[in-house]
Design a protein around this motif. Structure first.
Motif, PDB file in Angstrom:
ATOM      1  N   MET A  86       0.808  -1.186   0.000  1.00 35.19           N
ATOM      2  CA  MET A  86       0.000   0.000   0.000  1.00 35.19           C
ATOM      3  C   MET A  86       0.844   1.238   0.000  1.00 35.19           C
ATOM      4  O   MET A  86       0.388   2.293   0.187  1.00 35.19           O
ATOM      5  CB  MET A  86      -0.825   0.018   1.265  1.00 35.19           C
ATOM      6  N   SER A  87       2.081   1.185  -0.070  1.00 31.93           N
ATOM      7  CA  SER A  87       2.873   2.343   0.139  1.00 31.93           C
ATOM      8  C   SER A  87       3.377   2.982  -1.133  1.00 31.93           C
ATOM      9  O   SER A  87       3.358   2.408  -2.175  1.00 31.93           O
ATOM     10  CB  SER A  87       3.993   1.893   1.003  1.00 31.93           C
ATOM     11  N   GLY A 129       4.351  -0.445   0.626  1.00 29.28           N
ATOM     12  CA  GLY A 129       3.086   0.034   0.122  1.00 29.28           C
ATOM     13  C   GLY A 129       2.323  -1.076  -0.510  1.00 29.28           C
ATOM     14  O   GLY A 129       1.110  -1.103  -0.494  1.00 29.28           O
ATOM     15  N   LEU A 161       3.941   2.323   1.476  1.00 30.03           N
ATOM     16  CA  LEU A 161       3.416   2.055   2.757  1.00 30.03           C
ATOM     17  C   LEU A 161       3.936   1.070   3.376  1.00 30.03           C
ATOM     18  O   LEU A 161       3.464   0.665   3.991  1.00 30.03           O
ATOM     19  CB  LEU A 161       2.067   1.640   2.737  1.00 30.03           C
ATOM     20  N   THR A 206      -3.313   3.455  -1.462  1.00 31.26           N
ATOM     21  CA  THR A 206      -2.481   4.077  -0.428  1.00 31.26           C
ATOM     22  C   THR A 206      -2.255   5.568  -0.672  1.00 31.26           C
ATOM     23  O   THR A 206      -2.029   5.998  -1.791  1.00 31.26           O
ATOM     24  CB  THR A 206      -1.096   3.387  -0.383  1.00 31.26           C
ATOM     25  N   ARG A 210       1.941   6.639   5.878  1.00 28.77           N
ATOM     26  CA  ARG A 210       1.173   6.063   4.780  1.00 28.77           C
ATOM     27  C   ARG A 210      -0.107   5.473   5.348  1.00 28.77           C
ATOM     28  O   ARG A 210      -0.131   5.012   6.488  1.00 28.77           O
ATOM     29  CB  ARG A 210       1.992   5.014   4.038  1.00 28.77           C
ATOM     30  N   GLY A 250      -4.188   3.592   4.181  1.00 28.74           N
ATOM     31  CA  GLY A 250      -5.119   3.156   3.161  1.00 28.74           C
ATOM     32  C   GLY A 250      -5.820   1.875   3.541  1.00 28.74           C
ATOM     33  O   GLY A 250      -5.636   1.329   4.637  1.00 28.74           O
TER      34      GLY A 250
END
Length: 226
Positions: free
Chosen positions: A1-2, A8, A22, A112, A126, A128
């Protein structure tokens, strides 16, 4: 997600095995250890005094196993945003607060958001949410797998990976060290699952600012919904 870090892509993409940017990043690093068995004396040597040596101690594994803590509950947000914070709506229906005046951009994955301190790019958060990709697998197992995959890369070291709860939702906290291109950093993350969606919050900063980095994550968790 980053955004700029495989974290991420963690269970939002972590579950996809990358800790995106993330997380644009962490939790185990595996070693198989053998325990030799000592050979006892033969019957032909029974009359000879025998000195037995205890088997050598097996060294501990290099990766600490996931731990479980007593269930905890984070009180719901009061809905009041402090002056030093700004409220943000992130993908997946996640809302929380982050430091005021930090620059917000979209992460390397659509699930994210990334926010950085304009005075220092080494400080970053971060956040999400995304649908759970493998509902048959518990959250702790998904994050542990993602962390283990992440730590196969050079420069990643798990600090802790712990099962807990956030507002009665199944949750996992993961802390790790990472050698990024911009320099070393320590990262604190929190994942939880609610109604088929996996949420993630991430806070990173220089190793010597660990308490502030961890405090930013705590504030985001406390202010988050769901």
């Amino acid at each position: 997600m980053s955004a700029r870090n495989p974290i991420g892509a963690l269970p939002l993409a972590l579950s996809a095995a990358a800790l995106y940017t993330l997380i644009a990043g962490t939790a185990g690093y595996l070693v198989h250890l053998a325990d030799p068995t000592p050979t006892g004396p033969t019957t032909a040597a029974a009359a000879i005094p025998v000195i037995t040596t205890p088997p050598p101690t097996t060294p501990p594994p290099t990766t600490p196993p996931p731990t479980k803590t007593p269930l905890t509950t984070t009180p719901p947000s009061s809905g009041i945003t402090p002056p030093d914070q700004q409220r943000v709506e992130a993908p997946g229906g996640l809302t929380t607060t982050i430091p005021a005046k930090w620059t917000i951009t979209t992460g390397t994955v659509a699930t994210t958001l990334v926010a950085t301190d304009p005075t220092s790019p080494h400080r970053e958060v971060r956040l999400g949410g995304a649908p759970v990709t493998d509902p048959s697998k518990p959250l702790l197992d998904r994050i542990t797998t993602a962390a283990t995959d992440r730590e196969r890369e050079a420069g990643h070291r798990r600090v802790t990976l712990t099962a807990t709860t956030i507002r009665n939702h199944p949750a996992v906290t993961w802390e790790f060290d990472e050698n990024a291109t911009s320099g070393p950093k320590r990262v604190a993350t929190a994942f939880w699952e609610s109604k088929g969606v996996e949420y993630v919050l991430y806070s990173s900063g220089p190793p010597d600012e660990w308490e502030q980095t961890k405090s930013r994550l705590t504030r985001m968790v406390d202010a988050a919904t769901p």
